[in-house]
Enzyme design. Structure first.
Site, PDB file in Angstrom:
ATOM      1  N   ASN A  11       0.534  -1.259  -0.236  1.00 30.61           N
ATOM      2  CA  ASN A  11      -0.074   0.107  -0.277  1.00 30.61           C
ATOM      3  C   ASN A  11       0.740   0.975   0.191  1.00 30.61           C
ATOM      4  O   ASN A  11       1.963   1.245   0.112  1.00 30.61           O
ATOM      5  CB  ASN A  11      -0.993   0.186   1.386  1.00 30.61           C
ATOM      6  N   LYS A  29       8.243 -16.803 -11.039  1.00 28.66           N
ATOM      7  CA  LYS A  29       7.378 -15.810 -11.748  1.00 28.66           C
ATOM      8  C   LYS A  29       6.337 -16.590 -12.129  1.00 28.66           C
ATOM      9  O   LYS A  29       6.604 -17.401 -12.899  1.00 28.66           O
ATOM     10  CB  LYS A  29       8.807 -15.270 -13.018  1.00 28.66           C
ATOM     11  N   ASP A  62      -3.819  -9.862  13.056  1.00 26.14           N
ATOM     12  CA  ASP A  62      -3.988  -8.339  13.692  1.00 26.14           C
ATOM     13  C   ASP A  62      -2.774  -8.167  14.692  1.00 26.14           C
ATOM     14  O   ASP A  62      -3.551  -8.859  16.095  1.00 26.14           O
ATOM     15  CB  ASP A  62      -5.393  -8.094  14.071  1.00 26.14           C
ATOM     16  N   PHE A 104      -3.414   3.251  15.157  1.00 26.80           N
ATOM     17  CA  PHE A 104      -3.488   3.864  14.568  1.00 26.80           C
ATOM     18  C   PHE A 104      -4.668   3.836  13.616  1.00 26.80           C
ATOM     19  O   PHE A 104      -4.793   2.489  13.415  1.00 26.80           O
ATOM     20  CB  PHE A 104      -2.454   5.231  13.210  1.00 26.80           C
ATOM     21  N   LYS A 146     -13.319   1.531  16.032  1.00 24.99           N
ATOM     22  CA  LYS A 146     -11.995   1.194  15.419  1.00 24.99           C
ATOM     23  C   LYS A 146     -11.346   0.609  17.137  1.00 24.99           C
ATOM     24  O   LYS A 146     -11.237   0.131  17.365  1.00 24.99           O
ATOM     25  CB  LYS A 146     -11.310   1.097  14.974  1.00 24.99           C
ATOM     26  N   LYS A 163     -10.794  -3.065  18.223  1.00 20.27           N
ATOM     27  CA  LYS A 163      -8.864  -3.625  19.083  1.00 20.27           C
ATOM     28  C   LYS A 163      -8.583  -3.438  20.717  1.00 20.27           C
ATOM     29  O   LYS A 163      -7.741  -4.277  20.899  1.00 20.27           O
ATOM     30  CB  LYS A 163      -8.230  -2.502  18.399  1.00 20.27           C
TER      31      LYS A 163
HETATM   32  N1  CTP Z   1      -3.049  -3.024  12.329  1.00 19.83           N
HETATM   33  C1  CTP Z   1      -2.349  -4.435  12.617  1.00 19.83           C
HETATM   34  N2  CTP Z   1      -1.913  -5.430  12.042  1.00 19.83           N
HETATM   35  C2  CTP Z   1      -3.253  -5.399  11.219  1.00 19.83           C
HETATM   36  C3  CTP Z   1      -4.330  -4.584  10.961  1.00 19.83           C
HETATM   37  C4  CTP Z   1      -4.187  -2.970  11.810  1.00 19.83           C
HETATM   38  O1  CTP Z   1      -1.285  -4.294  13.860  1.00 19.83           O
HETATM   39  N3  CTP Z   1      -3.473  -6.841  10.733  1.00 19.83           N
HETATM   40  C5  CTP Z   1      -3.143  -2.072  13.450  1.00 19.83           C
HETATM   41  C6  CTP Z   1      -2.569  -0.717  12.989  1.00 19.83           C
HETATM   42  O2  CTP Z   1      -1.230  -0.826  12.498  1.00 19.83           O
HETATM   43  C7  CTP Z   1      -3.222   0.758  12.555  1.00 19.83           C
HETATM   44  C8  CTP Z   1      -5.177  -0.166  13.499  1.00 19.83           C
HETATM   45  O3  CTP Z   1      -4.009  -1.712  13.753  1.00 19.83           O
HETATM   46  O4  CTP Z   1      -2.463   0.845  14.598  1.00 19.83           O
HETATM   47  C9  CTP Z   1      -5.722  -0.030  12.642  1.00 19.83           C
HETATM   48  O5  CTP Z   1      -5.514  -0.360  11.269  1.00 19.83           O
HETATM   49  P1  CTP Z   1      -6.378  -0.315  10.379  1.00 19.83           P
HETATM   50  O6  CTP Z   1      -5.829  -0.648   8.690  1.00 19.83           O
HETATM   51  O7  CTP Z   1      -7.498   0.639  10.247  1.00 19.83           O
HETATM   52  O8  CTP Z   1      -7.782  -1.743  10.485  1.00 19.83           O
HETATM   53  P2  CTP Z   1      -8.456  -2.747  10.289  1.00 19.83           P
HETATM   54  O9  CTP Z   1      -8.710  -3.975  11.640  1.00 19.83           O
HETATM   55  O10 CTP Z   1      -7.450  -3.456   9.355  1.00 19.83           O
HETATM   56  O11 CTP Z   1      -9.785  -2.283   9.646  1.00 19.83           O
HETATM   57  P3  CTP Z   1     -10.232  -2.064   8.036  1.00 19.83           P
HETATM   58  O12 CTP Z   1     -11.350  -2.714   8.429  1.00 19.83           O
HETATM   59  O13 CTP Z   1     -10.891  -0.739   8.203  1.00 19.83           O
HETATM   60  O14 CTP Z   1      -9.161  -1.876   7.568  1.00 19.83           O
END
Ligand code: CTP
Length: 393
Positions: A201, A280, A299, A316, A330, A334
């Site tokens: 990303n 590849k 996560d 974040f 969120k 979390k």
């Molecule tokens: N994060 C993490 N591990 C993951 C996904 C997210 O540690 N596999 C952490 C990110 O570093 C950030 C927070 O979770 O601090 C929120 O990330 P975000 O991508 O917004 O959360 P998601 O759970 O992926 O929610 P969404 O469905 O909105 O993508």
């Protein structure tokens, strides 16, 4: 006060002076006779915008006591580059020229930035002198390891001017996180599909790196777990590079037991291919499109927050809309005490950001600021919310 002593690294001090003056510091330069052989006082005067002093008998100071006057005006004295000879003089309290006299007459902190040949640095006499200076409360910045002007390779080269600048700034910051250990994730992750392709990303890592720098400057011991980014490691920060979400998860889990604060800034890929092709992936003769199946990545933030004795966890979130509802949802999902949300992903790669702090007590909005200033503010906000460790143990 910036003091130059003799050494080829004097050329790096031109850049250091520029960085310090650009940041608003008043830089008063003093040079030893030997330093003037490597860079001229004229150059240093032009860059610092002030007269340069080289002699103890300089009549430009009203009372003719430059060693007292100049040292009283300084908030700190930085000797850069600090030669073998000058370190020896400092360690033994010698005062036979303006700069050494100024140092012994000081009533402010002293920082030295050594630069010399590797044998000179490793010489037991130099090592004894440096140990003595540390014992006397002098802050020693560097040296670095690498190729040297003399053609040899080893310890002794001066740290780069940018690193010296960061270390000096760090020295002046309030130590709100002194004694705290901070673990930070930053940047994107890269999930391979085959040896040359993958999913990633647009996260630049700038916010996470700025937070790592600000935490270090606030006195913390910082461990930064970084996805693939092209940023320099902040001064004094321990950096571990990873590629995938699983690697980031494993690195965090390995380090988390020792930390007081976990700040998850990384934009972790939610999914990875359940099979990574060893070779590849080629186009086929019948032009059949490839298809991929994905599995969910761990996560990391939620896993840390679930630990029996979690550190203070900060998440974040870059939301594309409805920040207030999504941010708080969120944070609760979390299970973290603090979540920093912004409307993104248009903030990815930018140098500024505007965020809101979500916590059980409500939402606090912070004004738009550049990421360096914002990181310093956020570190202050995090420090204020920390449980008093002395009450816990
Ligand atoms: N994060 C993490 N591990 C993951 C996904 C997210 O540690 N596999 C952490 C990110 O570093 C950030 C927070 O979770 O601090 C929120 O990330 P975000 O991508 O917004 O959360 P998601 O759970 O992926 O929610 P969404 O469905 O909105 O993508």
């Amino acid at each position: 006060m910036l003091g130059l002593t003799g050494g080829i690294a004097c050329y790096k001090i031109a850049e250091l002076t520029r960085l310090l003056t650009k940041a608003g510091a008043t830089v008063q330069v003093a040079m030893t006779e030997a330093a003037t052989q490597f860079i001229t006082p004229v150059t240093m005067q032009a860059l610092s915008g002030r007269p340069v002093y080289t002699s103890q008998w300089d009549a430009r100071i009203d009372n003719n006591m430059p060693h007292i006057d100049l040292s009283r005006e300084a908030d700190a004295i930085v000797i850069a580059p600090a030669s073998t000879d000058f370190l020896a003089k400092l360690a033994h309290g010698m005062a036979d020229d303006l700069l050494s006299t100024l140092c012994i007459a000081r009533d402010c902190p002293l920082l030295v930035v050594p630069a010399m040949n590797r044998q000179m640095w490793m010489n037991p006499a130099t090592q004894r002198n440096v140990a003595q200076l540390r014992a006397d409360g002098v802050l020693v910045l560097g040296p670095d390891s690498g190729s040297q002007a003399c053609g040899e390779v080893g310890d002794g080269r001066m740290i780069e001017p940018e690193a010296a600048y960061e270390a000096i700034v760090s020295f002046f910051q309030p130590k709100m996180l002194s004694g705290r250990r901070v673990l930070i994730t930053a940047g994107p992750t890269f999930e391979p599909l085959d040896p040359v392709r993958g999913i990633t990303n647009l996260s630049s890592g700038k916010m996470g790196f700025a937070l790592a720098r600000a935490a270090q400057q606030a006195g913390a011991d910082v461990h930064l777990v970084a996805g693939p980014v092209t940023l320099d490691t902040p001064w004094g920060v321990f950096r571990e590079d990873v590629q995938t979400a699983q690697q980031m998860h494993d690195a965090v889990m390995q380090a988390v037991a020792d930390c007081d604060i976990f700040i998850a800034v990384a934009a972790v890929a939610d999914w990875r291919a359940n099979h990574v092709s060893e070779h590849k992936i080629k186009k086929t003769a019948d032009r059949k499109l490839p298809s991929f199946a994905f599995v969910e990545n761990p996560d990391i933030l939620a896993a840390v927050a679930k630990l029996p004795h979690p550190p203070f966890c900060v998440g974040f979130a870059a939301e594309s809309g409805n920040l207030d509802a999504n941010g708080e949802e969120k944070r609760v999902r979390k299970n973290v005490p603090l979540l920093i949300g912004n409307l993104g992903p248009q903030t990815f790669g930018r140098d500024d950001n505007e965020v809101a702090l979500f916590e059980a007590g409500g939402v606090t909005r912070l004004p738009r600021a550049d990421k360096t200033t914002l990181a310093q503010t956020l570190i202050g906000e995090i420090a204020r919310r920390l449980p008093d460790m002395s009450l816990i143990s």
